[in-house]
Motif scaffolding. Structure first.
Motif, short mmCIF file in Angstrom:
data_model
loop_
_atom_site.label_atom_id
_atom_site.label_comp_id
_atom_site.label_asym_id
_atom_site.label_seq_id
_atom_site.Cartn_x
_atom_site.Cartn_y
_atom_site.Cartn_z
N LEU A 42 0.83 -1.20 0.00
CA LEU A 42 0.00 0.00 0.00
C LEU A 42 0.87 1.25 0.00
O LEU A 42 1.91 1.31 0.66
CB LEU A 42 -0.90 0.03 1.23
N ALA A 43 0.43 2.24 -0.75
CA ALA A 43 1.06 3.55 -0.78
C ALA A 43 -0.03 4.57 -0.49
O ALA A 43 -0.92 4.78 -1.31
CB ALA A 43 1.69 3.81 -2.14
N LEU A 44 0.00 5.13 0.70
CA LEU A 44 -1.04 6.06 1.14
C LEU A 44 -0.54 7.49 1.11
O LEU A 44 0.62 7.76 1.41
CB LEU A 44 -1.49 5.73 2.56
N GLN A 45 -1.46 8.37 0.76
CA GLN A 45 -1.25 9.81 0.85
C GLN A 45 -2.51 10.39 1.46
O GLN A 45 -3.59 9.86 1.27
CB GLN A 45 -1.06 10.43 -0.54
N GLY A 46 -2.37 11.47 2.19
CA GLY A 46 -3.56 12.04 2.79
C GLY A 46 -3.41 13.50 3.16
O GLY A 46 -2.32 14.06 3.14
N PHE A 47 -4.55 14.08 3.51
CA PHE A 47 -4.60 15.49 3.88
C PHE A 47 -5.88 15.76 4.65
O PHE A 47 -6.90 15.11 4.44
CB PHE A 47 -4.56 16.38 2.63
N SER A 48 -5.81 16.75 5.54
CA SER A 48 -7.00 17.28 6.20
C SER A 48 -6.82 18.78 6.33
O SER A 48 -5.69 19.28 6.44
CB SER A 48 -7.19 16.67 7.59
N ASP A 49 -7.94 19.50 6.37
CA ASP A 49 -7.87 20.95 6.55
C ASP A 49 -7.73 21.33 8.02
O ASP A 49 -7.58 22.49 8.35
CB ASP A 49 -9.09 21.62 5.92
N SER A 50 -7.75 20.34 8.92
CA SER A 50 -7.56 20.57 10.34
C SER A 50 -6.16 20.09 10.73
O SER A 50 -5.76 18.98 10.38
CB SER A 50 -8.60 19.78 11.15
N PHE A 51 -5.43 20.92 11.49
CA PHE A 51 -4.07 20.54 11.88
C PHE A 51 -4.05 19.27 12.72
O PHE A 51 -3.21 18.39 12.53
CB PHE A 51 -3.38 21.67 12.64
N ILE A 52 -4.98 19.16 13.68
CA ILE A 52 -5.00 17.98 14.55
C ILE A 52 -5.39 16.74 13.76
O ILE A 52 -4.75 15.69 13.87
CB ILE A 52 -5.94 18.21 15.75
N VAL A 53 -6.42 16.85 12.95
CA VAL A 53 -6.86 15.70 12.15
C VAL A 53 -5.79 15.31 11.14
O VAL A 53 -5.57 14.12 10.89
CB VAL A 53 -8.21 15.98 11.47
N ARG A 54 -5.07 16.28 10.60
CA ARG A 54 -3.96 15.96 9.69
C ARG A 54 -2.92 15.12 10.43
O ARG A 54 -2.31 14.22 9.86
CB ARG A 54 -3.33 17.23 9.14
N GLY A 55 -2.74 15.37 11.72
CA GLY A 55 -1.84 14.54 12.52
C GLY A 55 -2.35 13.12 12.63
O GLY A 55 -1.57 12.16 12.55
N PHE A 56 -3.67 12.96 12.79
CA PHE A 56 -4.24 11.60 12.83
C PHE A 56 -4.09 10.91 11.48
O PHE A 56 -3.83 9.71 11.41
CB PHE A 56 -5.72 11.64 13.24
N VAL A 57 -4.23 11.66 10.39
CA VAL A 57 -4.00 11.11 9.05
C VAL A 57 -2.55 10.63 8.97
O VAL A 57 -2.28 9.52 8.47
CB VAL A 57 -4.30 12.15 7.95
N ALA A 58 -1.62 11.43 9.49
CA ALA A 58 -0.20 11.04 9.47
C ALA A 58 0.02 9.75 10.24
O ALA A 58 0.78 8.88 9.80
CB ALA A 58 0.65 12.16 10.04
N LEU A 59 -0.65 9.60 11.40
CA LEU A 59 -0.53 8.36 12.17
C LEU A 59 -1.01 7.17 11.36
O LEU A 59 -0.36 6.11 11.34
CB LEU A 59 -1.34 8.45 13.46
N MET A 60 -2.14 7.31 10.67
CA MET A 60 -2.67 6.20 9.88
C MET A 60 -1.75 5.87 8.71
O MET A 60 -1.51 4.71 8.40
CB MET A 60 -4.08 6.53 9.36
N ILE A 61 -1.18 6.90 8.08
CA ILE A 61 -0.25 6.66 6.98
C ILE A 61 0.99 5.95 7.49
O ILE A 61 1.46 4.98 6.89
CB ILE A 61 0.08 7.98 6.24
N ALA A 62 1.53 6.41 8.62
CA ALA A 62 2.72 5.76 9.19
C ALA A 62 2.43 4.31 9.56
O ALA A 62 3.30 3.45 9.42
CB ALA A 62 3.21 6.54 10.41
N LEU A 63 1.22 4.03 10.02
CA LEU A 63 0.86 2.68 10.43
C LEU A 63 0.67 1.74 9.25
O LEU A 63 1.13 0.59 9.27
CB LEU A 63 -0.42 2.73 11.27
N TYR A 64 0.00 2.20 8.20
CA TYR A 64 -0.39 1.32 7.10
C TYR A 64 0.51 1.38 5.86
O TYR A 64 0.54 0.44 5.08
CB TYR A 64 -1.82 1.64 6.67
N ASN A 65 1.19 2.48 5.65
CA ASN A 65 1.98 2.65 4.43
C ASN A 65 3.06 1.57 4.33
O ASN A 65 3.75 1.28 5.30
CB ASN A 65 2.61 4.04 4.40
N GLY A 66 3.19 0.99 3.15
CA GLY A 66 4.23 -0.02 2.91
C GLY A 66 3.83 -1.43 3.31
O GLY A 66 4.57 -2.38 3.06
#
Length: 140
Positions: free
Chosen positions: A68-92
């Protein structure tokens, strides 16, 4: 660039101050590369989030193994951090590996449940559900 998920977990375990934990979460979100506008589609939109969230899930193949190769974005700084956590967890991860991971366990392990609004918790659940659904579909 995001650090590996193990490093992220270790960093959260070191930081006990809630304000500093949120600052680190926001910093992780800022580390995400920008999501191209052409990937901010309704198909990539995560519904159920209070903020606007997009996660693009693609498959890359190397040495005969699909990952899997994930990319993501949110318009909220905190939620963007949660997106980053999910990408770090699942990517690769392979789709099968990703299908077996429960991202909500990470959310609980990092003790975000009691300090985040219910709408943000629902948003994280929606992200996890979407990634899991796509991983199961891609593993088939």
């Amino acid at each position: 660039m995001l650090p590996p998920i193990n490093t992220i977990i270790e960093n959260f375990e070191i930081v006990e101050d809630e304000h500093m934990r949120l600052e680190y979460l926001i910093e992780l979100g800022r580390a995400l590369p920008p999501l191209p506008e052409n990937l901010r589609t309704d198909a990539n939109r995560i519904h159920g989030c209070e903020s606007q969230v997009w996660i693009d899930i693609a498959v890359e193949e190397a040495d005969g193994t699909k990952r899997l190769a994930l990319q993501g974005f949110s318009d909220s700084f905190i939620v963007r951090g949660f997106v980053a956590l999910m990408i770090a967890l699942y990517n690769g991860k392979t789709p099968r590996e990703a299908a077996e991971i429960d991202g909500l366990d990470l959310f609980r392990q990092l003790h975000f449940g009691g300090h985040v609004t219910s709408k943000r918790s629902n948003g994280v659940r929606s992200m996890v559900d979407r990634i899991h659904h796509d991983a199961v579909r891609l593993a088939a």
